[in-house]
Design a protein around this motif. Structure first.
Motif, mmCIF file in Angstrom:
data_model
loop_
_atom_site.group_PDB
_atom_site.id
_atom_site.type_symbol
_atom_site.label_atom_id
_atom_site.label_comp_id
_atom_site.label_asym_id
_atom_site.label_seq_id
_atom_site.Cartn_x
_atom_site.Cartn_y
_atom_site.Cartn_z
ATOM 1 N N ASP A 147 0.842 -1.204 0.000
ATOM 2 C CA ASP A 147 0.000 0.000 0.000
ATOM 3 C C ASP A 147 0.873 1.249 0.000
ATOM 4 O OD1 ASP A 147 -2.388 -1.220 -0.101
ATOM 5 O OD2 ASP A 147 -3.014 -0.737 1.946
ATOM 6 N N ASP A 170 0.290 4.008 1.600
ATOM 7 C CA ASP A 170 0.200 4.821 2.815
ATOM 8 C C ASP A 170 1.130 4.357 3.929
ATOM 9 O OD1 ASP A 170 -1.021 2.505 3.423
ATOM 10 O OD2 ASP A 170 -2.921 3.374 4.058
ATOM 11 N N GLN A 197 1.096 1.699 5.591
ATOM 12 C CA GLN A 197 0.518 0.857 6.645
ATOM 13 C C GLN A 197 1.164 -0.525 6.601
ATOM 14 O OE1 GLN A 197 -3.961 1.530 6.105
ATOM 15 N NE2 GLN A 197 -3.651 1.474 8.297
ATOM 16 N N ARG A 255 0.031 -3.861 11.736
ATOM 17 C CA ARG A 255 -0.288 -2.847 10.746
ATOM 18 C C ARG A 255 -0.098 -1.460 11.349
ATOM 19 N NH1 ARG A 255 -4.964 -1.810 6.415
ATOM 20 N NH2 ARG A 255 -3.455 -1.820 4.734
ATOM 21 N N ARG A 284 -1.698 4.944 9.176
ATOM 22 C CA ARG A 284 -1.437 5.623 7.918
ATOM 23 C C ARG A 284 -0.376 6.704 8.105
ATOM 24 N NH1 ARG A 284 -3.330 7.572 3.271
ATOM 25 N NH2 ARG A 284 -4.508 5.911 2.302
HETATM 26 MG MG MG Z 1 -4.334 2.257 4.355
#
Ligand code: MG
Ligand code: UDP
Length: 315
Positions: free
Chosen positions: A93, A95, A97, A196, A199
């Motif tokens: 991803d 962002d 994460q 995780r 962001r």
């Molecule tokens: Mg995300």
């Protein structure tokens, strides 16, 4: 020949791209072979595209694809898979994460002989309780209903061998629920746990509506159970009707005053059955809509701009 391709779908991520590049390139520098980083601009409306052009100018390992409009995350990843040239493909991803620093660990598993290595979330930090709860419930329901084993709490963050990528690319499916397709393919698969991160910057691009659409997509693409539910409910109400008929007949014959009188009873029965029928039609519609989508056979995406690929490089 490129050994490692990293695919990153990007949608309005102008604030994260510099940091993404910094962290991914630090990881790429340490890998034992030629690398490419493919950024897919999914119709962003901010400065994402000019930033991608700059990055490509600065670092030839960076290639980009730019969609003519927003086609959604899964389609963006699909485009990346279509263009990736590496022996190994990693999906990440934008962002942050999904920590890029995990990539060497994924590759280590690949060296041990796994064709698919997916990262499994052990914790979702700083995501709202509602999202966490919905995700928790959804993955478990999907797992119960799906025809194949789709591992719980895995996103698209994973590594795939060329063999698997070629198979995914050959799938004509339009409603692409990649986590499901990835599980469906088979081969030696394993997971590594990770936490995780929150962001890095910007807002979540997956609105509730997009998440819901993805969830329905996953269910409908990998399970026929919803179709069967209306059969079961239909059988159940047929059975109930028989029992009622027998009761009414008995009350009539034995001259007991029937306790089932009045409009309310009738109205409730009508509404209930009407609702059941409408929901069943809705479920049917979901599946038929999907057939319609597939039959149209439109391309999955339209490209407005491409950087770093020669015209013949499309696999
Ligand atoms: Mg995300
Ligand atoms: N994304 C995309 N197209 C969209 C929505 C999201 O390419 O229509 C990208 C986004 O830029 C990010 C990834 O998909 O790299 C995951 O999105 P986000 O972080 O908003 O959702 P999450 O998975 O964290 O819920």
């Amino acid at each position: 020949m490129t050994k490692y391709s990293t695919i990153v779908p990007v949608y309005n991520e102008e604030k994260t791209l510099a940091e993404l590049y910094r962290r991914v390139s630090a990881v790429m520098d340490r890998l034992d072979g030629p690398v490419e980083l493919i950024l897919i601009n999914d119709g962003s409306r901010d400065r994402t595209l000019p930033i991608l052009r700059d990055l490509h100018e600065k670092d030839p390992r960076i290639c980009y694809l730019s969609f003519a409009r927003n086609f959604g995350h899964q389609i963006a990843v699909t485009a990346g898979l279509n263009f990736a040239r590496g022996q190994v493909v990693i999906i990440l991803d934008a962002d942050l994460q999904d920590p890029p620093e995990l990539i060497p660990d994924l590759i280590e598993k690949w060296r041990q002989g796994y064709q698919v290595v997916y990262a499994q979330r052990t914790q979702r930090r700083q995501e709202g309780w509602f999202k966490r709860f919905m995700a928790y419930a959804f993955y478990r329901i999907l797992n119960r209903l799906a025809d194949i084993d789709i591992p719980t709490d895995t996103g698209d963050f994973c590594l795939m061998d060329r063999q698997v990528v070629d198979i995914l690319n050959a799938m004509p499916e339009r409603n692409r629920y990649l986590r499901g397709l990835r599980a469906w393919v088979g081969f030696a698969q394993t997971s590594i746990p990770f936490e995780r991160d929150p962001r890095f910057a910007g807002e979540v691009k997956y609105t509730f509506r997009k998440s819901l659409a993805l969830a329905i997509n996953g269910l409908v693409s990998f399970s026929k159970v919803p179709l069967r539910i209306s059969t079961y409910v239909g059988l159940l109400s047929a059975f109930m009707a028989l029992v009622m008929a027998a009761l009414v007949l008995y009350w009539r014959l034995s001259e007991i005053r029937s306790p089932l009188t009045g409009y309310a009873t009738i109205a409730i029965a009508i509404f209930f059955l009407g609702a059941v029928q409408l929901v069943s039609i809705g479920i049917l519609g979901e599946y038929i809509g999907r057939i319609y989508e597939e039959v149209k056979g439109r391309p999955l995406y339209t490209l407005a701009e491409v950087g770093g690929f020669s015209p013949s490089s499309r696999s």
